[in-house]
Design a protein around this motif. Structure first.
Motif, PDB file in Angstrom:
ATOM      1  N   MET A 226       0.828  -1.212   0.000  1.00 48.97           N
ATOM      2  CA  MET A 226       0.000   0.000   0.000  1.00 48.97           C
ATOM      3  C   MET A 226       0.865   1.266   0.000  1.00 48.97           C
ATOM      4  O   MET A 226       0.361   2.365  -0.166  1.00 48.97           O
ATOM      5  CB  MET A 226      -0.928   0.009   1.211  1.00 48.97           C
ATOM      6  N   GLY A 227       2.148   1.098   0.184  1.00 46.02           N
ATOM      7  CA  GLY A 227       3.079   2.222   0.223  1.00 46.02           C
ATOM      8  C   GLY A 227       3.214   2.780   1.627  1.00 46.02           C
ATOM      9  O   GLY A 227       2.223   3.007   2.312  1.00 46.02           O
ATOM     10  N   ASP A 228       4.426   2.969   2.047  1.00 47.61           N
ATOM     11  CA  ASP A 228       4.716   3.557   3.351  1.00 47.61           C
ATOM     12  C   ASP A 228       4.352   5.041   3.278  1.00 47.61           C
ATOM     13  O   ASP A 228       4.976   5.807   2.542  1.00 47.61           O
ATOM     14  CB  ASP A 228       6.202   3.364   3.678  1.00 47.61           C
ATOM     15  N   THR A 229       3.337   5.441   4.042  1.00 46.60           N
ATOM     16  CA  THR A 229       2.838   6.817   3.931  1.00 46.60           C
ATOM     17  C   THR A 229       3.873   7.855   4.347  1.00 46.60           C
ATOM     18  O   THR A 229       3.882   8.962   3.791  1.00 46.60           O
ATOM     19  CB  THR A 229       1.547   6.998   4.751  1.00 46.60           C
ATOM     20  N   ASP A 230       4.730   7.527   5.283  1.00 41.94           N
ATOM     21  CA  ASP A 230       5.774   8.480   5.690  1.00 41.94           C
ATOM     22  C   ASP A 230       6.769   8.705   4.560  1.00 41.94           C
ATOM     23  O   ASP A 230       7.152   9.843   4.273  1.00 41.94           O
ATOM     24  CB  ASP A 230       6.506   7.993   6.940  1.00 41.94           C
ATOM     25  N   ILE A 231       7.191   7.639   3.913  1.00 39.69           N
ATOM     26  CA  ILE A 231       8.140   7.771   2.800  1.00 39.69           C
ATOM     27  C   ILE A 231       7.481   8.512   1.639  1.00 39.69           C
ATOM     28  O   ILE A 231       8.100   9.383   1.006  1.00 39.69           O
ATOM     29  CB  ILE A 231       8.677   6.404   2.355  1.00 39.69           C
ATOM     30  N   LEU A 232       6.231   8.208   1.345  1.00 38.37           N
ATOM     31  CA  LEU A 232       5.530   8.896   0.263  1.00 38.37           C
ATOM     32  C   LEU A 232       5.410  10.390   0.537  1.00 38.37           C
ATOM     33  O   LEU A 232       5.619  11.221  -0.358  1.00 38.37           O
ATOM     34  CB  LEU A 232       4.161   8.271   0.030  1.00 38.37           C
ATOM     35  N   ALA A 233       5.096  10.744   1.776  1.00 35.48           N
ATOM     36  CA  ALA A 233       4.998  12.163   2.131  1.00 35.48           C
ATOM     37  C   ALA A 233       6.353  12.840   2.029  1.00 35.48           C
ATOM     38  O   ALA A 233       6.461  13.963   1.506  1.00 35.48           O
ATOM     39  CB  ALA A 233       4.435  12.309   3.542  1.00 35.48           C
ATOM     40  N   ASP A 234       7.395  12.175   2.511  1.00 35.54           N
ATOM     41  CA  ASP A 234       8.738  12.745   2.407  1.00 35.54           C
ATOM     42  C   ASP A 234       9.180  12.874   0.957  1.00 35.54           C
ATOM     43  O   ASP A 234       9.824  13.862   0.585  1.00 35.54           O
ATOM     44  CB  ASP A 234       9.743  11.905   3.187  1.00 35.54           C
ATOM     45  N   ALA A 235       8.838  11.903   0.134  1.00 34.68           N
ATOM     46  CA  ALA A 235       9.198  11.959  -1.286  1.00 34.68           C
ATOM     47  C   ALA A 235       8.571  13.182  -1.945  1.00 34.68           C
ATOM     48  O   ALA A 235       9.247  13.907  -2.692  1.00 34.68           O
ATOM     49  CB  ALA A 235       8.763  10.684  -1.996  1.00 34.68           C
ATOM     50  N   ALA A 236       7.301  13.421  -1.672  1.00 37.55           N
ATOM     51  CA  ALA A 236       6.628  14.591  -2.245  1.00 37.55           C
ATOM     52  C   ALA A 236       7.289  15.880  -1.773  1.00 37.55           C
ATOM     53  O   ALA A 236       7.519  16.799  -2.570  1.00 37.55           O
ATOM     54  CB  ALA A 236       5.147  14.575  -1.863  1.00 37.55           C
ATOM     55  N   LEU A 237       7.632  15.954  -0.502  1.00 37.20           N
ATOM     56  CA  LEU A 237       8.283  17.136   0.045  1.00 37.20           C
ATOM     57  C   LEU A 237       9.662  17.352  -0.582  1.00 37.20           C
ATOM     58  O   LEU A 237      10.004  18.466  -1.004  1.00 37.20           O
ATOM     59  CB  LEU A 237       8.408  16.997   1.563  1.00 37.20           C
ATOM     60  N   ILE A 238      10.439  16.292  -0.654  1.00 36.83           N
ATOM     61  CA  ILE A 238      11.796  16.384  -1.209  1.00 36.83           C
ATOM     62  C   ILE A 238      11.763  16.871  -2.654  1.00 36.83           C
ATOM     63  O   ILE A 238      12.486  17.797  -3.040  1.00 36.83           O
ATOM     64  CB  ILE A 238      12.511  15.025  -1.104  1.00 36.83           C
ATOM     65  N   VAL A 239      10.920  16.260  -3.465  1.00 37.25           N
ATOM     66  CA  VAL A 239      10.859  16.625  -4.887  1.00 37.25           C
ATOM     67  C   VAL A 239      10.353  18.057  -5.044  1.00 37.25           C
ATOM     68  O   VAL A 239      10.908  18.847  -5.819  1.00 37.25           O
ATOM     69  CB  VAL A 239       9.999  15.618  -5.676  1.00 37.25           C
ATOM     70  N   ASP A 240       9.313  18.423  -4.299  1.00 37.92           N
ATOM     71  CA  ASP A 240       8.775  19.785  -4.384  1.00 37.92           C
ATOM     72  C   ASP A 240       9.831  20.817  -4.011  1.00 37.92           C
ATOM     73  O   ASP A 240      10.060  21.782  -4.741  1.00 37.92           O
ATOM     74  CB  ASP A 240       7.558  19.918  -3.471  1.00 37.92           C
ATOM     75  N   ARG A 241      10.468  20.610  -2.878  1.00 39.80           N
ATOM     76  CA  ARG A 241      11.467  21.591  -2.411  1.00 39.80           C
ATOM     77  C   ARG A 241      12.660  21.669  -3.355  1.00 39.80           C
ATOM     78  O   ARG A 241      13.215  22.741  -3.573  1.00 39.80           O
ATOM     79  CB  ARG A 241      11.927  21.258  -0.996  1.00 39.80           C
ATOM     80  N   TYR A 242      13.065  20.547  -3.906  1.00 45.26           N
ATOM     81  CA  TYR A 242      14.197  20.539  -4.826  1.00 45.26           C
ATOM     82  C   TYR A 242      13.853  21.263  -6.124  1.00 45.26           C
ATOM     83  O   TYR A 242      14.609  22.116  -6.603  1.00 45.26           O
ATOM     84  CB  TYR A 242      14.643  19.106  -5.115  1.00 45.26           C
ATOM     85  N   LEU A 243      12.691  20.941  -6.693  1.00 41.63           N
ATOM     86  CA  LEU A 243      12.323  21.540  -7.972  1.00 41.63           C
ATOM     87  C   LEU A 243      12.140  23.053  -7.877  1.00 41.63           C
ATOM     88  O   LEU A 243      12.442  23.775  -8.824  1.00 41.63           O
ATOM     89  CB  LEU A 243      11.039  20.909  -8.508  1.00 41.63           C
ATOM     90  N   PHE A 244      11.626  23.530  -6.759  1.00 45.89           N
ATOM     91  CA  PHE A 244      11.296  24.937  -6.657  1.00 45.89           C
ATOM     92  C   PHE A 244      12.275  25.734  -5.798  1.00 45.89           C
ATOM     93  O   PHE A 244      12.005  26.886  -5.437  1.00 45.89           O
ATOM     94  CB  PHE A 244       9.857  25.086  -6.160  1.00 45.89           C
ATOM     95  N   ALA A 245      13.426  25.160  -5.499  1.00 46.63           N
ATOM     96  CA  ALA A 245      14.479  25.892  -4.783  1.00 46.63           C
ATOM     97  C   ALA A 245      15.085  26.930  -5.728  1.00 46.63           C
ATOM     98  O   ALA A 245      15.055  26.779  -6.949  1.00 46.63           O
ATOM     99  CB  ALA A 245      15.566  24.924  -4.312  1.00 46.63           C
ATOM    100  N   PRO A 246      15.635  27.993  -5.158  1.00 43.76           N
ATOM    101  CA  PRO A 246      16.286  29.001  -6.003  1.00 43.76           C
ATOM    102  C   PRO A 246      17.383  28.391  -6.875  1.00 43.76           C
ATOM    103  O   PRO A 246      18.011  27.394  -6.486  1.00 43.76           O
ATOM    104  CB  PRO A 246      16.877  29.986  -4.994  1.00 43.76           C
ATOM    105  N   ALA A 247      17.599  28.987  -8.003  1.00 44.83           N
ATOM    106  CA  ALA A 247      18.624  28.512  -8.938  1.00 44.83           C
ATOM    107  C   ALA A 247      19.994  28.529  -8.261  1.00 44.83           C
ATOM    108  O   ALA A 247      20.277  29.411  -7.446  1.00 44.83           O
ATOM    109  CB  ALA A 247      18.660  29.384 -10.180  1.00 44.83           C
ATOM    110  N   THR A 248      20.811  27.535  -8.603  1.00 50.36           N
ATOM    111  CA  THR A 248      22.155  27.461  -8.028  1.00 50.36           C
ATOM    112  C   THR A 248      23.232  27.902  -9.003  1.00 50.36           C
ATOM    113  O   THR A 248      24.365  28.099  -8.626  1.00 50.36           O
ATOM    114  CB  THR A 248      22.481  26.020  -7.569  1.00 50.36           C
ATOM    115  N   SER A 249      22.854  28.036 -10.265  1.00 50.46           N
ATOM    116  CA  SER A 249      23.845  28.477 -11.262  1.00 50.46           C
ATOM    117  C   SER A 249      23.165  29.390 -12.266  1.00 50.46           C
ATOM    118  O   SER A 249      22.003  29.211 -12.589  1.00 50.46           O
ATOM    119  CB  SER A 249      24.455  27.274 -11.975  1.00 50.46           C
ATOM    120  N   PRO A 250      23.892  30.392 -12.735  1.00 52.17           N
ATOM    121  CA  PRO A 250      23.306  31.290 -13.740  1.00 52.17           C
ATOM    122  C   PRO A 250      23.110  30.551 -15.053  1.00 52.17           C
ATOM    123  O   PRO A 250      23.872  29.648 -15.387  1.00 52.17           O
ATOM    124  CB  PRO A 250      24.342  32.405 -13.880  1.00 52.17           C
ATOM    125  N   ASP A 251      22.060  30.906 -15.742  1.00 54.23           N
ATOM    126  CA  ASP A 251      21.770  30.248 -17.030  1.00 54.23           C
ATOM    127  C   ASP A 251      21.624  31.254 -18.130  1.00 54.23           C
ATOM    128  O   ASP A 251      21.116  32.274 -18.068  1.00 54.23           O
ATOM    129  CB  ASP A 251      20.492  29.433 -16.890  1.00 54.23           C
TER     130      ASP A 251
END
Length: 66
Positions: A41-66
């Motif tokens: 059924m999926g470990d709900t804690d891991i699923l919640a952390d996965a969503a948080l990790i991906v969201d925060r990573y994708l929308f973090a400020p840019a680390t290099s100029p483009d």
């Protein structure tokens, strides 16, 4: 995923955002494997952390100029 984020969430269409999109897919895939490894059924804690990790990573400020 990158195209959807650019179109739907106004993510900039840059080399860094494309790289982050690719990495986010890889990280999410690994975390989903982990979440369902022992629990069909999926470990709900891991699923919640996965969503948080991906969201925060994708929308973090840019680390290099483009």
């Amino acid at each position: 995923m990158h195209r959807a984020l650019v179109r739907g969430y106004a993510m900039p269409d840059t080399d860094e955002s494309r790289r982050r999109g690719r990495l986010a897919v890889e990280v999410a895939s690994t975390l989903l494997d982990l979440a369902f490894r022992d629990d069909p059924m999926g470990d709900t804690d891991i699923l919640a952390d996965a969503a948080l990790i991906v969201d925060r990573y994708l929308f973090a400020p840019a680390t290099s100029p483009d």
